[in-house]
Motif scaffolding. Structure first.
Motif, mmCIF file in Angstrom:
data_model
loop_
_atom_site.group_PDB
_atom_site.id
_atom_site.type_symbol
_atom_site.label_atom_id
_atom_site.label_comp_id
_atom_site.label_asym_id
_atom_site.label_seq_id
_atom_site.Cartn_x
_atom_site.Cartn_y
_atom_site.Cartn_z
ATOM 1 N N VAL A 150 0.241 -1.186 -0.298
ATOM 2 C CA VAL A 150 0.004 0.023 -0.033
ATOM 3 C C VAL A 150 1.004 1.599 0.344
ATOM 4 O O VAL A 150 1.685 1.381 0.678
ATOM 5 N N GLN A 151 0.755 2.274 -1.005
ATOM 6 C CA GLN A 151 1.529 3.139 -1.232
ATOM 7 C C GLN A 151 2.981 2.859 -1.362
ATOM 8 O O GLN A 151 3.500 3.695 -0.280
ATOM 9 N N GLY A 152 3.543 2.357 -1.452
ATOM 10 C CA GLY A 152 5.026 1.910 -1.686
ATOM 11 C C GLY A 152 5.460 1.207 -0.352
ATOM 12 O O GLY A 152 6.664 0.621 -0.466
ATOM 13 N N GLN A 153 4.451 0.897 0.585
ATOM 14 C CA GLN A 153 4.663 0.038 1.586
ATOM 15 C C GLN A 153 4.097 -1.828 1.864
ATOM 16 O O GLN A 153 3.142 -1.511 1.411
ATOM 17 N N ARG A 154 5.093 -1.936 2.521
ATOM 18 C CA ARG A 154 4.634 -3.907 2.745
ATOM 19 C C ARG A 154 3.457 -3.670 3.970
ATOM 20 O O ARG A 154 4.078 -2.811 4.688
ATOM 21 N N VAL A 155 2.232 -3.933 4.103
ATOM 22 C CA VAL A 155 1.556 -4.133 5.079
ATOM 23 C C VAL A 155 0.856 -5.471 5.188
ATOM 24 O O VAL A 155 0.278 -5.888 4.813
ATOM 25 N N GLY A 156 0.737 -5.660 6.959
ATOM 26 C CA GLY A 156 0.274 -6.867 7.399
ATOM 27 C C GLY A 156 -0.572 -5.978 8.273
ATOM 28 O O GLY A 156 -0.410 -4.588 9.104
ATOM 29 N N LEU A 157 -1.289 -7.318 8.584
ATOM 30 C CA LEU A 157 -2.883 -6.573 9.938
ATOM 31 C C LEU A 157 -2.648 -8.048 10.243
ATOM 32 O O LEU A 157 -3.252 -9.384 9.274
ATOM 33 N N ASN A 158 -2.808 -7.705 11.436
ATOM 34 C CA ASN A 158 -3.597 -9.064 12.554
ATOM 35 C C ASN A 158 -4.632 -8.313 13.184
ATOM 36 O O ASN A 158 -3.999 -7.854 14.518
ATOM 37 N N LEU A 159 -6.027 -8.904 13.465
ATOM 38 C CA LEU A 159 -6.711 -8.337 14.260
ATOM 39 C C LEU A 159 -7.702 -9.632 14.775
ATOM 40 O O LEU A 159 -8.046 -10.283 13.911
ATOM 41 N N SER A 160 -7.876 -9.743 16.347
ATOM 42 C CA SER A 160 -7.971 -10.696 16.802
ATOM 43 C C SER A 160 -9.211 -10.208 18.164
ATOM 44 O O SER A 160 -9.182 -9.142 18.672
ATOM 45 N N CYS A 161 -10.579 -10.910 17.909
ATOM 46 C CA CYS A 161 -11.216 -10.490 19.242
ATOM 47 C C CYS A 161 -11.971 -11.562 19.652
ATOM 48 O O CYS A 161 -12.447 -12.075 18.572
ATOM 49 N N GLY A 162 -11.571 -12.514 20.572
ATOM 50 C CA GLY A 162 -12.614 -13.642 21.268
ATOM 51 C C GLY A 162 -11.556 -14.639 21.968
ATOM 52 O O GLY A 162 -11.928 -14.912 22.659
ATOM 53 N N VAL A 163 -10.296 -14.692 21.414
ATOM 54 C CA VAL A 163 -9.282 -15.156 21.854
ATOM 55 C C VAL A 163 -7.991 -14.490 22.954
ATOM 56 O O VAL A 163 -7.961 -15.247 24.504
ATOM 57 N N ASN A 164 -6.894 -14.379 22.561
ATOM 58 C CA ASN A 164 -5.456 -14.050 23.217
ATOM 59 C C ASN A 164 -5.911 -12.336 23.964
ATOM 60 O O ASN A 164 -5.990 -11.577 23.098
ATOM 61 N N GLU A 165 -6.480 -12.198 24.629
ATOM 62 C CA GLU A 165 -7.249 -10.850 24.844
ATOM 63 C C GLU A 165 -7.208 -10.471 26.302
ATOM 64 O O GLU A 165 -7.167 -9.718 26.756
ATOM 65 N N THR A 166 -7.061 -11.889 27.006
ATOM 66 C CA THR A 166 -6.662 -11.782 28.938
ATOM 67 C C THR A 166 -5.513 -10.858 29.585
ATOM 68 O O THR A 166 -4.220 -11.807 28.774
ATOM 69 N N SER A 167 -4.929 -9.770 29.789
ATOM 70 C CA SER A 167 -3.529 -9.013 29.849
ATOM 71 C C SER A 167 -3.388 -8.460 28.835
ATOM 72 O O SER A 167 -2.366 -7.327 29.054
ATOM 73 N N PHE A 168 -3.335 -8.971 27.857
ATOM 74 C CA PHE A 168 -2.287 -8.169 26.248
ATOM 75 C C PHE A 168 -3.395 -9.069 25.725
ATOM 76 O O PHE A 168 -4.364 -10.423 25.265
ATOM 77 N N THR A 169 -2.982 -8.724 24.345
ATOM 78 C CA THR A 169 -4.025 -8.886 23.187
ATOM 79 C C THR A 169 -3.214 -9.095 21.602
ATOM 80 O O THR A 169 -1.414 -8.659 21.998
ATOM 81 N N GLU A 170 -3.583 -9.708 20.872
ATOM 82 C CA GLU A 170 -2.148 -10.232 19.669
ATOM 83 C C GLU A 170 -2.428 -8.818 18.357
ATOM 84 O O GLU A 170 -1.982 -8.950 17.278
#
Length: 338
Positions: free
Chosen positions: A223-243
């Motif tokens: 995107v616009q000349g940059q390598r872009v990655g996305l990782n979003l989650s709801c329901g598992v890794n959310e106790t104290s920390f998130t992914e």
């Protein structure tokens, strides 16, 4: 980090700069909710792991997952050709994991399922730091895809979070990396580098909630000349920390909790995904769907993985907003009873 489980029988929790060399789950001090020590059989029955390798490009989209659920090993692979709208998909189940093997070393090991003349294999190597997908099916479909996290340098998301009253989940996520290799199928023959394919990868394991769900979103591309990655989650890794995170040219940028809004009865209708901290505001429009339903009493799954296009904005703290326009990616809606 040598091992995830410490000398006291407890996992090390947090977001890690390094990947644990071994997920030594057998050393976990596993207890019932009432505090009773549980033995080797309970440890085996309740430990689950899975690995996923995805391909993204405007010409070809694909996904392959292997999961070990103690009583059964399952796998799927699919390919989708956006220009024609054609799709190929296969599913496999191995009772008690017969015909499958899984490594507990995220950066160095093999996960594989064989059934008849079908083979699905995920290879992870530490030197060089690479991930590789090999698929050979009895209908002639062949996939040989790989990516490197070393050249150029990439910062994976590696974390461990508490789960329910007596469990934990470890996950290692990658997105926004270029992919090379070959695909041969009834959809055509493809050189992944030539079609500018990107990849994403998920290695997860642990003692997950007996009944759980999650939503997940991932995109991988330029995107616009940059390598872009996305990782979003709801329901598992959310106790104290998130992914939750995104990557810009391999640099990991952490994101707060996120909210997925969509129509469960019509999942191909648009989704909206927003983060609490304002860094993510996206709209997803599905183009196709891979789904599975499994109900074996003790084990059950209602799984939907959609591929389509993201539009919206990523706003890194202190950085320039990045506008996403019709970038290919994935979302998921899953219920599981392990």
């Amino acid at each position: 980090m040598q091992q995830l489980i410490q000398a006291n029988g407890q996992p090390l929790y947090g977001v890690f700069e390094q990947t644990p060399q071994r997920i030594n789950f057998r050393d976990f001090d596993f207890r019932s909710p009432m505090g009773r020590k549980l033995g080797a059989l309970s440890k085996w029955r309740n430990f689950h792991q899975f690995q996923y390798f995805g391909l993204i490009s405007p010409t070809l989209i694909g996904g392959c997952a292997l999961a070990e659920l103690s009583l059964v090993a399952v796998a799927f692979v699919y390919l989708y050709h956006p220009p024609s709208g054609r799709m190929l998909e296969r599913r496999f189940k191995c009772p008690l994991g017969l015909g499958a093997r899984f490594s507990q070393t995220p950066d160095e090991g093999v996960c594989e399922l064989r059934q008849g003349r079908n083979r699905l294999r995920l290879e992870n190597t530490a030197t060089p730091l690479e991930k590789r997908l090999l698929v050979q099916l009895d209908d002639g479909t062949c996939i040989d895809a790989r990516f490197s996290e070393a050249q150029p340098a990439f910062q994976p998301m590696s974390l461990c979070t508490p789960s329910a009253v007596n469990g934990w989940v470890y996950a290692r996520k990658v997105a926004g990396v270029r992919c090379s290799g070959q695909v041969q199928s009834a959809l055509g023959d493809f050189d992944l580098r030539a079609i500018d394919a990107f990849a994403h990868h998920d290695w997860s394991a642990g003692y997950m909630r007996r009944e759980t769900f999650w939503n997940w979103a991932c995109l991988s591309g330029e995107v616009q000349g940059q390598r872009v990655g996305l990782n979003l989650s709801c329901g598992v890794n959310e106790t104290s920390f998130t992914e939750n995170c995104f990557w810009l040219d391999g640099e990991l940028l952490k994101v707060d909790s996120v909210r997925f809004e969509f129509d469960r009865d019509h999942p191909l209708r648009p989704w909206t995904i927003r983060s609490y901290d304002g860094q993510v505001s996206l709209r997803f429009e599905g183009q196709g769907l891979h789904q599975e339903r499994l109900d074996l009493g003790l084990l059950a799954s209602n799984f939907k993985q959609l591929f389509g296009r993201f539009s919206g904005t990523l706003r890194p703290h202190g950085g320039t907003p990045l506008h996403i326009e019709n970038s290919w990616g994935f979302v998921e809606d899953q219920y599981a009873k392990w």
